[in-house]
Design a protein around this motif. Structure first.
Motif, PDB file in Angstrom:
ATOM      1  N   ARG A   1       5.054   2.321  -5.787  1.00 28.50           N
ATOM      2  CA  ARG A   1       3.795   1.650  -5.310  1.00 28.50           C
ATOM      3  C   ARG A   1       3.867   0.429  -4.607  1.00 28.50           C
ATOM      4  NH1 ARG A   1       0.223   3.118  -9.312  1.00 28.50           N
ATOM      5  NH2 ARG A   1      -1.029   1.302  -9.022  1.00 28.50           N
ATOM      6  N   SER A   2       3.220   1.127  -3.448  1.00 32.92           N
ATOM      7  CA  SER A   2       3.173  -0.124  -1.815  1.00 32.92           C
ATOM      8  C   SER A   2       1.608  -0.083  -2.116  1.00 32.92           C
ATOM      9  CB  SER A   2       3.938   0.552  -1.015  1.00 32.92           C
ATOM     10  OG  SER A   2       4.901   0.614  -1.738  1.00 32.92           O
ATOM     11  N   PHE A   3       1.548  -1.475  -0.916  1.00 29.03           N
ATOM     12  CA  PHE A   3      -0.078  -1.786  -0.604  1.00 29.03           C
ATOM     13  C   PHE A   3      -0.180  -1.036   0.527  1.00 29.03           C
ATOM     14  CE2 PHE A   3       2.161  -5.519  -2.571  1.00 29.03           C
ATOM     15  CZ  PHE A   3       1.389  -6.289  -3.640  1.00 29.03           C
ATOM     16  N   TYR A   4      -2.260  -1.156   0.587  1.00 26.66           N
ATOM     17  CA  TYR A   4      -2.535  -0.765   1.624  1.00 26.66           C
ATOM     18  C   TYR A   4      -3.070  -0.824   1.650  1.00 26.66           C
ATOM     19  CZ  TYR A   4      -4.773   2.732  -2.257  1.00 26.66           C
ATOM     20  OH  TYR A   4      -5.068   3.243  -3.292  1.00 26.66           O
ATOM     21  N   THR A   5      -3.767  -1.368   3.145  1.00 25.22           N
ATOM     22  CA  THR A   5      -5.114  -2.348   3.102  1.00 25.22           C
ATOM     23  C   THR A   5      -6.000  -2.006   4.425  1.00 25.22           C
ATOM     24  OG1 THR A   5      -3.514  -3.215   4.729  1.00 25.22           O
ATOM     25  CG2 THR A   5      -3.906  -4.472   2.738  1.00 25.22           C
ATOM     26  N   SER A   6      -7.319  -1.734   3.913  1.00 30.78           N
ATOM     27  CA  SER A   6      -8.077  -1.578   5.424  1.00 30.78           C
ATOM     28  C   SER A   6      -8.259  -2.948   6.469  1.00 30.78           C
ATOM     29  CB  SER A   6      -9.897  -1.552   4.839  1.00 30.78           C
ATOM     30  OG  SER A   6     -10.194  -3.067   4.456  1.00 30.78           O
ATOM     31  N   GLU A   7      -8.070  -3.894   6.399  1.00 40.94           N
ATOM     32  CA  GLU A   7      -8.086  -4.013   7.413  1.00 40.94           C
ATOM     33  C   GLU A   7      -7.057  -4.853   8.065  1.00 40.94           C
ATOM     34  OE1 GLU A   7     -10.244  -4.163   9.853  1.00 40.94           O
ATOM     35  OE2 GLU A   7     -11.923  -2.440   9.076  1.00 40.94           O
ATOM     36  N   LYS A   8      -6.738  -5.778   7.469  1.00 37.89           N
ATOM     37  CA  LYS A   8      -5.989  -7.213   7.648  1.00 37.89           C
ATOM     38  C   LYS A   8      -3.915  -6.442   7.260  1.00 37.89           C
ATOM     39  CE  LYS A   8      -8.088 -11.177   6.979  1.00 37.89           C
ATOM     40  NZ  LYS A   8      -9.736 -10.648   5.621  1.00 37.89           N
ATOM     41  N   ALA A   9      -3.362  -5.917   8.583  1.00 36.89           N
ATOM     42  CA  ALA A   9      -1.944  -6.003   8.142  1.00 36.89           C
ATOM     43  C   ALA A   9      -1.199  -6.774   6.386  1.00 36.89           C
ATOM     44  CB  ALA A   9      -1.328  -5.263   9.438  1.00 36.89           C
ATOM     45  N   ILE A  10      -0.604  -6.480   6.661  1.00 37.32           N
ATOM     46  CA  ILE A  10       0.773  -7.359   5.428  1.00 37.32           C
ATOM     47  C   ILE A  10       2.311  -6.206   6.230  1.00 37.32           C
ATOM     48  CG2 ILE A  10       1.659  -7.428   2.998  1.00 37.32           C
ATOM     49  CD1 ILE A  10      -0.907  -5.706   2.002  1.00 37.32           C
ATOM     50  N   ARG A  11       2.917  -7.638   6.362  1.00 36.04           N
ATOM     51  CA  ARG A  11       4.289  -7.625   7.265  1.00 36.04           C
ATOM     52  C   ARG A  11       5.273  -8.523   6.208  1.00 36.04           C
ATOM     53  NH1 ARG A  11       2.968  -4.756  11.693  1.00 36.04           N
ATOM     54  NH2 ARG A  11       0.520  -4.495  11.841  1.00 36.04           N
TER      55      ARG A  11
ATOM     56  N   VAL B   1     -15.431  -4.595  -0.887  1.00 32.57           N
ATOM     57  CA  VAL B   1     -15.082  -5.354  -1.776  1.00 32.57           C
ATOM     58  C   VAL B   1     -14.051  -6.226  -2.093  1.00 32.57           C
ATOM     59  CG1 VAL B   1     -15.667  -5.474  -4.501  1.00 32.57           C
ATOM     60  CG2 VAL B   1     -17.693  -4.678  -3.502  1.00 32.57           C
ATOM     61  N   VAL B   2     -12.622  -5.443  -1.732  1.00 33.09           N
ATOM     62  CA  VAL B   2     -11.465  -5.141  -2.281  1.00 33.09           C
ATOM     63  C   VAL B   2     -10.988  -5.027  -0.719  1.00 33.09           C
ATOM     64  CG1 VAL B   2     -10.844  -5.128  -4.512  1.00 33.09           C
ATOM     65  CG2 VAL B   2     -10.697  -3.433  -2.660  1.00 33.09           C
ATOM     66  N   ASP B   3      -9.707  -5.756  -0.101  1.00 32.36           N
ATOM     67  CA  ASP B   3      -9.323  -6.131   0.158  1.00 32.36           C
ATOM     68  C   ASP B   3      -8.013  -4.330   0.696  1.00 32.36           C
ATOM     69  OD1 ASP B   3     -10.980  -8.306   1.842  1.00 32.36           O
ATOM     70  OD2 ASP B   3      -9.062  -9.147   0.465  1.00 32.36           O
ATOM     71  N   GLY B   4      -7.299  -4.395  -0.914  1.00 30.82           N
ATOM     72  CA  GLY B   4      -6.986  -3.258  -0.261  1.00 30.82           C
ATOM     73  C   GLY B   4      -6.537  -3.153  -1.704  1.00 30.82           C
ATOM     74  N   ALA B   5      -5.277  -2.089  -1.947  1.00 35.26           N
ATOM     75  CA  ALA B   5      -4.999  -1.940  -3.103  1.00 35.26           C
ATOM     76  C   ALA B   5      -3.309  -1.447  -3.401  1.00 35.26           C
ATOM     77  CB  ALA B   5      -6.178  -0.592  -3.769  1.00 35.26           C
ATOM     78  N   GLU B   6      -3.151  -0.904  -4.360  1.00 30.25           N
ATOM     79  CA  GLU B   6      -1.966  -0.351  -4.132  1.00 30.25           C
ATOM     80  C   GLU B   6      -1.397   0.789  -4.746  1.00 30.25           C
ATOM     81  OE1 GLU B   6       1.042  -1.603  -7.166  1.00 30.25           O
ATOM     82  OE2 GLU B   6      -1.308  -1.035  -8.017  1.00 30.25           O
TER      83      GLU B   6
END
Ligand code: NA
Ligand code: NA
Lengths: 432, 165, 305
Positions: free
Chosen positions: C128-138, C183-188
């Motif tokens: 499992r890994s993170f995915y986000t709609s607007e802000k990148a997670i580096r 409502v949330v910024d992302g999920a995994e």
């Protein structure tokens, strides 16, 4: 699936229903009898108990008690009267003016509450007397009120669309269904108004005095904070401030603050409102409990696949299949209440229509409008009973004046079934 | 007022209070969930699970309460056409059927469900409470429904006797 | 005991296009072939018989014979499965399946029998890994203040919070709209679920930090199992083992295809420095060992495998 267990299921269900066994128990007992033909006794009984409990174990379903509570607060808090006065200032100068007021007020009440029964009882109890004073038969007022109240099930918020979202297994979101319901709900309201115009002119029902702009403004101002609820709930969901369940609890908070501010309710009144809403909730949710058990029985016995392959193979025409599904649902609607019908038949028909390219959101609107007709028809018609009850007329007296209104609903149903854009235009516009 | 009527009223009153309290807690719980996310910027993990379990309790306990008050949704279009005597017979039959459903499914099935989940130590995802406690409302309400059915049957039967004398 | 005709009802929550469903079809095929049709498998996909938790209960109750669930759900029934949810437990896929198909994995499957849920085999459910709609997670710092939807499971919640994010448990059915509306910024999730849920349509970034590799588990209720003859039990176990091997290939194909779909849709794939995330999540392991001290030796055994 053995034929015998299907026969046991349906025969026992109808017999129990006719005997006046409560609908929820009729469903539960019929399910138990049929399941015990297929599974060992103790596991079978335990499974039904488990399905009844886990069937309502859903955060999304919480929106139902909250919208019921918000509606009850609004009914007590003088909001219905404010909506009626505002509607009257807008449409009472048309021929048959008060009938339009009834329709528009039902639509407005539907737009801020989640249930048609709330709209029918809140608006119907006030409007029938006023209409009688101007020469409308009470049975006609009841017919107008009953059918116009169904618009509240399409216009969001709508408890039955939440139930459908659950039954669709998440393939249709509550937010998309809510937005999709606006145009069909408004179209249905206008269609009913169209028929009222026809009888008003032919029977010469009176028009009211045209309201001045100032009067409209005054009544709008008085209704403003009630109408604002509509913006907060649906706007909040679409703008992503909160989920549908959270929106429903915000509606409770808002309606409570509003009726306290209006001075129509005091803190101590909330005890009674909580109790009456808890009772309504238990009626609706216990129906969901046993319906979920019956729906599980159907899945377990492979009924959805059976019906779906039968429809797809024997009718190889998309148009014919949609029509067949509509006819089946209309028949189901005459003898089954809306909530169990949605829970039991969505898993059966949804795979068929999606295989033919229909959007799950569109089908949600179709199944709900279809069953809206069902709750207005005997023998099992909750809205018919409530609407006749508040109008103080008997069910049999209402049936004749009601028939043309049901025909109008049928025409709208066909339009909405075969023109997907009416339902899907707004959701697509909002990217839902 | 007879003794059984007094007990019936007392039990109904207690059930009413439980339903009111659960409903009020439900409203506060979900309001707290929204406001904690916006004002405190955190989500508490237990709010959702609490709400789901409270809804189950309110519904199934409420169903028992509705049985006491005979306020479940039912269809009386055929019943209305029965004679008075047949209506009485039908009313007794309805209560017997409800009694049997409550006994067989809610109490026996429900107790086995509670036993299975408690014996096998299943815990809920975030509150970490045994699921068996949540399910316990099923046999408990089933038992209440059985009592209410007996109470209703005895009322119908007593009425009949009074009419005859 | 004689062999006779038996039908094994198997319910799970995945759609029929899912690679794990294809693995289950292999199980069905192998079992029916081995038993020459005396043991039939009837599969109910799409949560027709209920959610993962509900079907596990039905196995215990005895009305459904078998199911496939995530080890995360199973941990509420059989505590040992908690171990498999520990972030960065496995070094890589080779290590993961050496452990799962070795003694440790088998002993965990066996632990379920005490709870009437006998484990048959593990299916690959990737990482499992993170995915986000607007802000990148580096880096983990980018997670600060982001609301990340997680399963309603304490370990998943602790993990996201330990990395600096704000874990938000939310029903899976509400998630698409919740991401879309902010409502949330992302999920995994793993790549096949990222794509099959259509969440890739509304996510700009997929950060392959691969924080956890929770496998799926095929289970049979002991109530059904005990009705089988010894020969039938052997067939069922063999069919499960064969399906597990076939399923790994279905999974790899599906990951490749999913990544292709996501890239084609314009999702930016970020390959971060995984050790930074692993470092942050160490506290989760420490908390876990404190809560379940009896499982500490198993964790050590896995790490040293
Ligand atoms: Na509405
Ligand atoms: Na009807």
């Amino acid at each position: 699936m053995e034929v015998i267990s299907i026969i046991v299921l349906f025969v026992s269900f109808f017999t129990l229903l006719l005997l006046k066994v409560p609908v929820a128990y009729s469903i539960g007992i019929a399910t138990t009898l049929s399941l015990l033909l297929n599974i060992d006794k103790l596991p079978g009984l335990t499974t039904i108990a488990q399905r009844m409990t886990t069937g309502i174990d859903s955060f999304a379903l919480l929106a139902i008690p909250f919208f019921i509570l918000a509606g009850d607060i609004m009914k007590r808090g003088g909001i219905a009267n404010r909506l009626i006065n505002f509607a009257k200032s807008l449409v009472s100068s048309l021929p048959g003016g008060l009938a339009y007021v009834n329709i528009l007020a039902s639509m407005l009440f539907g737009a801020i509450s989640g249930s048609a029964l709330a709209a029918a009882s809140a608006i119907g109890s006030i409007m029938t007397d006023r209409m009688e004073e101007e020469g409308y038969p009470r049975t006609l007022s009841a017919s107008v009120n009953i059918t116009a109240s169904t618009t509240g099930l399409l216009i969001p918020p709508s408890n039955i669309l939440i139930v459908y979202a659950l039954a669709s297994g998440g393939t249709a979101s509550v937010a998309a269904l809510f937005i999709a319901g606006y145009l069909p709900g408004i179209l249905l309201g206008f269609a009913i108004m169209g028929y009222v115009a026809f009888i008003a002119i032919s029977k010469g029902y009176p028009k009211g005095k045209r309201a001045t702009f100032f009067e409209i403004w005054t009544f709008f101002r008085k209704a403003f904070f009630s109408l604002l609820l509509l913006v907060i709930v649906v706007g909040g969901i679409v703008a992503g401030i909160f989920t549908a369940t959270e929106a429903s609890v915000i509606a409770v908070l808002y309606a409570a603050i509003l009726s306290l501010a209006y001075g129509d309710m005091k803190i101590k009144d909330f005890k009674g409102v909580l109790l009456s809403s808890a009772k309504t909730t238990a009626v609706v949710m216990f129906l969901i409990c046993t319906s979920m058990a019956m729906s599980w029985l159907f899945s377990f016995e492979g009924i959805p696949e059976m019906i779906s392959s039968f429809l797809l193979e024997s009718l190889n025409n998309k148009f014919a299949i949609f029509l067949a599904i509509n006819v089946i649902l209309l028949i189901i609607g005459t003898f089954m209440d809306m909530t169990p019908a949605v829970l039991i038949f969505t898993p059966i028909f949804l795979p068929v229509v999606t295989a033919l390219g229909m959007d799950p959101v569109h089908f949600g609107i179709v199944i709900v409008l279809n069953l809206c007709i069902g709750i207005c028809t005997p023998p099992v018609g909750t809205l018919l009973f409530v609407g006749s009850g508040v109008a103080k007329v008997s069910v049999t007296q209402v049936i004749k004046p009601l028939l043309p209104f049901l025909a109008i609903m049928l025409v709208v149903l066909m339009l909405i079934s075969f023109i997907p854009e009416i339902s899907m235009f707004l959701p697509r516009l909002f990217g839902l | 007022m007879t003794r059984s009527e007094l007990i019936f009223n007392k039990v109904s009153r207690i059930l009413e209070w439980i339903m009111i309290v659960i409903f009020a807690l439900l409203v506060l719980d979900v309001l707290f969930q929204v406001f904690s996310r916006y004002l405190l910027g955190t989500s508490f993990t237990w709010t959702e699970e609490f709400a789901r379990f409270a809804l189950i309790w309110m519904t199934i306990l409420g169903a028992a309460y509705l049985n006491g008050k005979k306020e479940h949704l039912s269809m009386d279009f055929l019943y209305q056409k029965f004679s008075k005597a047949n209506q009485k017979k039908a009313s007794i039959l309805i209560e017997v059927l409800i009694f049997l459903f409550a006994l067989i499914v809610m109490v026996i099935g429900g107790l086995n469900l509670v036993y299975t989940t408690l014996h096998l130590e299943q815990l809920s995802g975030t509150l970490r409470i045994p699921l068996g406690y949540v399910y316990a409302i099923m046999p408990f309400s089933g038992f209440l429904i059985m009592c209410f059915s007996v109470y209703h049957i005895s009322n119908i039967y007593n009425n009949k006797k009074e009419n005859q004398s | 005991e004689e062999t006779s005709n038996k039908v094994l009802y198997l319910g799970h929550t995945l759609p029929q296009s899912h690679p794990v469903h294809k693995g289950i079809l292999e199980f069905q095929k192998a079992l029916e072939a081995k038993s020459k049709g005396t043991l039939k498998v009837k599969i109910f996909p799409d949560a027709q018989l209920g959610s993962e938790r509900e079907v596990l209960e039905l196995l215990q109750i005895g009305s459904v014979a078998a199911t496939k669930v995530s080890a995360a759900t199973l941990s509420n029934f059989v505590p040992e499965y908690h171990i498999l949810g520990i972030p960065y437990l496995f070094r890589d896929k080779q290590h993961q399946f050496d452990v799962l198909e070795g003694d440790v994995g088998k002993s965990i499957l066996e632990k379920g029998s005490k709870f009437w849920l006998r484990g048959l085999c593990y299916y690959d459910a990737g990482s499992r890994s993170f995915y986000t709609s607007e802000k990148a997670i580096r880096t983990p710092e980018d997670l600060k203040g982001l609301k990340i939807r997680v399963m309603n499971n304490q370990m998943a919640i602790n993990m996201v919070n330990s990395m600096g994010g704000s874990a938000t448990p939310l029903a899976y059915g509400e998630l698409y709209t919740a991401i879309q509306q902010g409502v949330v910024d992302g999920a995994e999730n793993n790549p096949p679920s990222f794509v099959s849920s259509n969440h890739y349509e509304i996510s700009k970034y997929y950060t392959l930090d691969q924080h956890s590799s929770v496998p799926d588990v095929l289970l049979i209720g002991t109530k059904f199992w005990n009705k089988l003859s010894d020969q039938e039990k052997i067939w069922v176990q063999e069919a499960a083992d064969e399906s597990a091997q076939a399923q790994k290939k279905f999974w790899n194909d599906s990951v490749e295809e999913s990544m292709r779909v996501a890239k084609a849709a314009g999702v930016e794939i970020i390959i971060p420095e995984k050790s930074l995330f692993a470092e942050k999540s160490k506290s989760v392991v420490e908390d876990f060992v404190k809560e379940f001290p009896e499982m500490a030796p198993i964790v050590t055994q896995i790490k040293n495998n």
